[in-house]
Design a protein around this motif. Sequence first.
Motif, PDB file in Angstrom:
ATOM      1  N   ASP A  18       0.694  -1.404  -0.061  1.00  0.00           N
ATOM      2  CA  ASP A  18       0.041  -0.015   0.107  1.00  0.00           C
ATOM      3  C   ASP A  18       0.834   1.305  -0.052  1.00  0.00           C
ATOM      4  O   ASP A  18       0.641   2.056  -0.791  1.00  0.00           O
ATOM      5  CB  ASP A  18      -0.997  -0.181   1.112  1.00  0.00           C
ATOM      6  N   ALA A  19       1.859   1.193   0.729  1.00  0.00           N
ATOM      7  CA  ALA A  19       2.845   2.342   1.113  1.00  0.00           C
ATOM      8  C   ALA A  19       3.572   2.858  -0.290  1.00  0.00           C
ATOM      9  O   ALA A  19       3.577   3.660  -1.002  1.00  0.00           O
ATOM     10  CB  ALA A  19       3.725   2.188   2.033  1.00  0.00           C
ATOM     11  N   LEU A  20       3.897   1.619  -0.946  1.00  0.00           N
ATOM     12  CA  LEU A  20       4.728   1.697  -2.366  1.00  0.00           C
ATOM     13  C   LEU A  20       4.029   2.387  -3.439  1.00  0.00           C
ATOM     14  O   LEU A  20       4.674   2.499  -4.554  1.00  0.00           O
ATOM     15  CB  LEU A  20       5.507   0.477  -2.356  1.00  0.00           C
ATOM     16  N   SER A  21       2.685   2.163  -3.366  1.00  0.00           N
ATOM     17  CA  SER A  21       1.743   2.511  -4.404  1.00  0.00           C
ATOM     18  C   SER A  21       1.542   3.881  -4.567  1.00  0.00           C
ATOM     19  O   SER A  21       1.079   4.528  -5.554  1.00  0.00           O
ATOM     20  CB  SER A  21       0.419   1.877  -4.131  1.00  0.00           C
ATOM     21  N   SER A  22       1.929   4.709  -3.467  1.00  0.00           N
ATOM     22  CA  SER A  22       1.761   6.220  -3.376  1.00  0.00           C
ATOM     23  C   SER A  22       3.184   7.030  -3.736  1.00  0.00           C
ATOM     24  O   SER A  22       4.249   6.488  -3.002  1.00  0.00           O
ATOM     25  CB  SER A  22       1.232   6.752  -2.255  1.00  0.00           C
ATOM     26  N   ARG A  23       3.026   7.828  -4.809  1.00  0.00           N
ATOM     27  CA  ARG A  23       4.285   8.422  -5.103  1.00  0.00           C
ATOM     28  C   ARG A  23       4.649   9.550  -4.144  1.00  0.00           C
ATOM     29  O   ARG A  23       5.948   9.552  -3.672  1.00  0.00           O
ATOM     30  CB  ARG A  23       3.969   9.250  -6.348  1.00  0.00           C
ATOM     31  N   TRP A  24       3.815   9.981  -3.255  1.00  0.00           N
ATOM     32  CA  TRP A  24       4.093  10.826  -2.306  1.00  0.00           C
ATOM     33  C   TRP A  24       4.485  10.249  -1.010  1.00  0.00           C
ATOM     34  O   TRP A  24       5.402  10.760  -0.199  1.00  0.00           O
ATOM     35  CB  TRP A  24       2.921  11.911  -1.901  1.00  0.00           C
ATOM     36  N   ALA A  25       3.966   9.134  -0.797  1.00  0.00           N
ATOM     37  CA  ALA A  25       4.496   8.211   0.179  1.00  0.00           C
ATOM     38  C   ALA A  25       5.900   8.030   0.049  1.00  0.00           C
ATOM     39  O   ALA A  25       6.846   8.108   0.996  1.00  0.00           O
ATOM     40  CB  ALA A  25       3.749   7.121   0.529  1.00  0.00           C
ATOM     41  N   MET A  26       6.406   7.645  -1.195  1.00  0.00           N
ATOM     42  CA  MET A  26       7.641   7.269  -1.474  1.00  0.00           C
ATOM     43  C   MET A  26       8.472   8.545  -1.423  1.00  0.00           C
ATOM     44  O   MET A  26       9.902   8.682  -0.852  1.00  0.00           O
ATOM     45  CB  MET A  26       7.773   6.906  -2.773  1.00  0.00           C
ATOM     46  N   THR A  43       3.473  14.606   4.146  1.00  0.00           N
ATOM     47  CA  THR A  43       3.488  13.466   3.681  1.00  0.00           C
ATOM     48  C   THR A  43       2.062  12.702   3.626  1.00  0.00           C
ATOM     49  O   THR A  43       1.415  12.204   2.822  1.00  0.00           O
ATOM     50  CB  THR A  43       4.834  12.552   4.036  1.00  0.00           C
ATOM     51  N   LEU A  44       1.720  12.624   4.955  1.00  0.00           N
ATOM     52  CA  LEU A  44       0.416  11.972   5.461  1.00  0.00           C
ATOM     53  C   LEU A  44      -0.654  12.645   4.655  1.00  0.00           C
ATOM     54  O   LEU A  44      -1.675  11.940   4.117  1.00  0.00           O
ATOM     55  CB  LEU A  44       0.060  11.915   7.029  1.00  0.00           C
ATOM     56  N   GLU A  45      -0.910  13.986   4.565  1.00  0.00           N
ATOM     57  CA  GLU A  45      -1.577  14.804   3.894  1.00  0.00           C
ATOM     58  C   GLU A  45      -1.790  14.397   2.424  1.00  0.00           C
ATOM     59  O   GLU A  45      -2.924  14.558   1.886  1.00  0.00           O
ATOM     60  CB  GLU A  45      -1.727  16.212   4.284  1.00  0.00           C
ATOM     61  N   ARG A  46      -0.598  14.188   1.724  1.00  0.00           N
ATOM     62  CA  ARG A  46      -0.879  14.094   0.326  1.00  0.00           C
ATOM     63  C   ARG A  46      -0.618  12.705  -0.189  1.00  0.00           C
ATOM     64  O   ARG A  46      -0.641  12.398  -1.199  1.00  0.00           O
ATOM     65  CB  ARG A  46       0.457  14.832  -0.339  1.00  0.00           C
ATOM     66  N   SER A  47      -0.148  11.897   0.780  1.00  0.00           N
ATOM     67  CA  SER A  47      -0.039  10.307   0.209  1.00  0.00           C
ATOM     68  C   SER A  47      -1.495   9.601  -0.006  1.00  0.00           C
ATOM     69  O   SER A  47      -2.693   9.855   0.661  1.00  0.00           O
ATOM     70  CB  SER A  47       0.392   9.444   1.378  1.00  0.00           C
ATOM     71  N   SER A  48      -1.593   9.023  -1.128  1.00  0.00           N
ATOM     72  CA  SER A  48      -2.734   8.253  -1.497  1.00  0.00           C
ATOM     73  C   SER A  48      -2.973   6.819  -0.678  1.00  0.00           C
ATOM     74  O   SER A  48      -3.987   6.313  -0.863  1.00  0.00           O
ATOM     75  CB  SER A  48      -3.115   7.972  -3.022  1.00  0.00           C
ATOM     76  N   ALA A  49      -1.982   6.381  -0.151  1.00  0.00           N
ATOM     77  CA  ALA A  49      -2.004   5.429   0.881  1.00  0.00           C
ATOM     78  C   ALA A  49      -2.265   5.486   1.903  1.00  0.00           C
ATOM     79  O   ALA A  49      -2.732   6.752   2.377  1.00  0.00           O
ATOM     80  CB  ALA A  49      -0.501   4.628   0.977  1.00  0.00           C
ATOM     81  N   SER A  50      -2.939   4.462   2.691  1.00  0.00           N
ATOM     82  CA  SER A  50      -3.531   4.566   4.083  1.00  0.00           C
ATOM     83  C   SER A  50      -2.462   5.340   4.980  1.00  0.00           C
ATOM     84  O   SER A  50      -1.417   4.885   4.909  1.00  0.00           O
ATOM     85  CB  SER A  50      -3.949   3.259   4.758  1.00  0.00           C
ATOM     86  N   ALA A  72       7.780  21.434  -3.736  1.00  0.00           N
ATOM     87  CA  ALA A  72       6.826  20.536  -4.487  1.00  0.00           C
ATOM     88  C   ALA A  72       5.455  20.451  -3.770  1.00  0.00           C
ATOM     89  O   ALA A  72       4.342  20.201  -4.267  1.00  0.00           O
ATOM     90  CB  ALA A  72       7.579  19.363  -4.849  1.00  0.00           C
ATOM     91  N   SER A  73       5.488  20.264  -2.380  1.00  0.00           N
ATOM     92  CA  SER A  73       4.449  20.092  -1.771  1.00  0.00           C
ATOM     93  C   SER A  73       3.433  21.077  -1.638  1.00  0.00           C
ATOM     94  O   SER A  73       2.097  20.779  -1.270  1.00  0.00           O
ATOM     95  CB  SER A  73       4.864  19.773  -0.253  1.00  0.00           C
ATOM     96  N   ARG A  74       4.003  22.311  -2.013  1.00  0.00           N
ATOM     97  CA  ARG A  74       2.829  23.238  -2.299  1.00  0.00           C
ATOM     98  C   ARG A  74       1.687  23.155  -2.967  1.00  0.00           C
ATOM     99  O   ARG A  74       0.700  23.707  -3.249  1.00  0.00           O
ATOM    100  CB  ARG A  74       3.462  24.781  -2.194  1.00  0.00           C
ATOM    101  N   ARG A  75       2.267  22.439  -4.235  1.00  0.00           N
ATOM    102  CA  ARG A  75       1.174  22.321  -5.584  1.00  0.00           C
ATOM    103  C   ARG A  75       0.670  21.039  -5.365  1.00  0.00           C
ATOM    104  O   ARG A  75      -0.015  20.819  -6.349  1.00  0.00           O
ATOM    105  CB  ARG A  75       2.208  22.658  -6.702  1.00  0.00           C
ATOM    106  N   ALA A  76       0.879  20.172  -4.494  1.00  0.00           N
ATOM    107  CA  ALA A  76       0.448  18.718  -4.484  1.00  0.00           C
ATOM    108  C   ALA A  76      -0.908  18.755  -3.943  1.00  0.00           C
ATOM    109  O   ALA A  76      -1.331  19.589  -3.064  1.00  0.00           O
ATOM    110  CB  ALA A  76       1.319  18.074  -3.774  1.00  0.00           C
ATOM    111  N   GLN A  77      -2.022  17.770  -4.437  1.00  0.00           N
ATOM    112  CA  GLN A  77      -3.325  17.570  -3.881  1.00  0.00           C
ATOM    113  C   GLN A  77      -3.094  17.069  -2.366  1.00  0.00           C
ATOM    114  O   GLN A  77      -2.374  16.072  -2.093  1.00  0.00           O
ATOM    115  CB  GLN A  77      -3.868  16.671  -4.818  1.00  0.00           C
ATOM    116  N   VAL A  78      -3.780  17.519  -1.592  1.00  0.00           N
ATOM    117  CA  VAL A  78      -4.106  17.110  -0.362  1.00  0.00           C
ATOM    118  C   VAL A  78      -5.329  16.071  -0.185  1.00  0.00           C
ATOM    119  O   VAL A  78      -6.435  16.385  -0.509  1.00  0.00           O
ATOM    120  CB  VAL A  78      -4.414  18.390   0.684  1.00  0.00           C
ATOM    121  N   HIS A  79      -5.029  14.894   0.453  1.00  0.00           N
ATOM    122  CA  HIS A  79      -6.031  14.064   0.911  1.00  0.00           C
ATOM    123  C   HIS A  79      -6.319  14.149   2.323  1.00  0.00           C
ATOM    124  O   HIS A  79      -5.445  14.040   3.093  1.00  0.00           O
ATOM    125  CB  HIS A  79      -5.452  12.932   0.654  1.00  0.00           C
ATOM    126  N   LEU A  80      -7.616  14.938   2.616  1.00  0.00           N
ATOM    127  CA  LEU A  80      -8.016  15.019   3.966  1.00  0.00           C
ATOM    128  C   LEU A  80      -8.281  13.742   4.823  1.00  0.00           C
ATOM    129  O   LEU A  80      -8.687  12.734   4.157  1.00  0.00           O
ATOM    130  CB  LEU A  80      -9.053  15.778   4.029  1.00  0.00           C
TER     131      LEU A  80
END
Length: 452
Positions: free
Chosen positions: A234-242, A376-383, A434-442
């Motif tokens: 799950d973690a490796l599936s997210s670019r922002w987690a990486m 990272t937690l805010e922008r990661s698509s993983a759990s 880069a994080s300023r322009r990234a989508q945030v997952h609430l």
Amino acid sequence: MQQQRQSAGVTGAFIIVTCLFFAWGFITALNDPLVAAVKGIFTLSRFEAQFIAFAFFIAYGLISFPAAALLSRTRAMSSIVMALVTMIAGCALILLAANLAVFPLVLVGLFVLASGITILQVAANPLVAALGNPDYSHFRLTFSQTFNSLGTFIAPILGAHLFLKGVEVKEGTVITPEVRAHALAGIDMAYLWLCGLIALLTIFMFLSRRTVTSALPNAPQRTSQQSIGSLISDALSSRWAMFGGLAIFLYVGAEVSIGTQMTAFLNDNAIWGLSDAPFSVPLLGATMGSDGIHGVSVEEAGKAVAFYWGGAMVGRAVGSALLARFNASGLLATFTAIACAMCVYVAAVGGVSAGFVALCIGLFNSIMFPVIFTITLERSSASAEATSGLLCTAIVGGALVPLLVGKFSELTSYHAALIIPALCYAVLCMFAVASRRAQVHLREEPAAASIH
């Protein structure tokens, strides 16, 4: 009346768990004088001495995900007691190593000790966040981290006093058998006391387990228990987690490589070794305690390292106030850029001023770990669990980057080697921008974390 008793129970549970933050901060920062001590005791190269950091921080890379899986199957207090027992075993191995004067056994003991600390952090951080009103979870974690920072400030002073009296770490010098025996006895004493104190802490935590557990809110039923493999996938599936994992890797690597070499760096003739200037600075000079001999000895330099970690303690307080007013990504970009510039200055200029600048880097390290973690937690698509596990695993940077810095300092000099941390901070600055322009997952509540 019942509400008052419940509030007192939560406060008591919070105080109990906060004791753990001081303990692992103290033990982690004790590595800094230990690196200098074993370098002289066992006549190690700069690269070889950095295996102290490697043995300690490699545990984060190997144990974080198993610890997360353990926590999903047991209660937090049970995991904490298991972690403390593991830490006692690590201290016992270091005691044995000090009595036998066997360096590889020191490394094994440090790995076991750090494995316990890794489990402790995975269990204690979310526990603090859960003890009380959710609206104040970040305040509770920050307050607990203050005691963590207090431990990192005290440890280098005490460790230098016990480990470094009369020890020489400059190339070409050999310590006498008497000095070697005294340094080993100091290591023996420090870890004997640690072993005893952790044993008392274990008993205290075991007896307090019901107090803490009863203070926790009723947790929702777990629908599933994630395996280690599924968490990693799950973690490796997210670019922002990486990307966040890389950022944590470089941050911890930079911070630890500077801290573990700081004693020998300040003692070097190209920095403070031939200068009395640091003793003219009131608080710094009083802490170092001049022995009356011209220049800064390795023991005096070791005590000065406390100000590197003390800067992080002050920076956390100031940074918390700044984060309430300014954007986290922008503040991270500013702090990493300043830290990068300071490392470049030290590497390029050297001299007495470089010693003061290097100590001040800790001030700007202060907010980096929690801000990188939450960004990272805010922008990661993983759990959150998978992302948090990956970020904790990335602390292994504290094992690998110091080896690179140690080898580079052998080929150049202690101060020139800070160009490697400078490159780490430059990448961290790019991460922040880069994080300023990234989508945030609430998320409902970001996972809590602390490195020390």
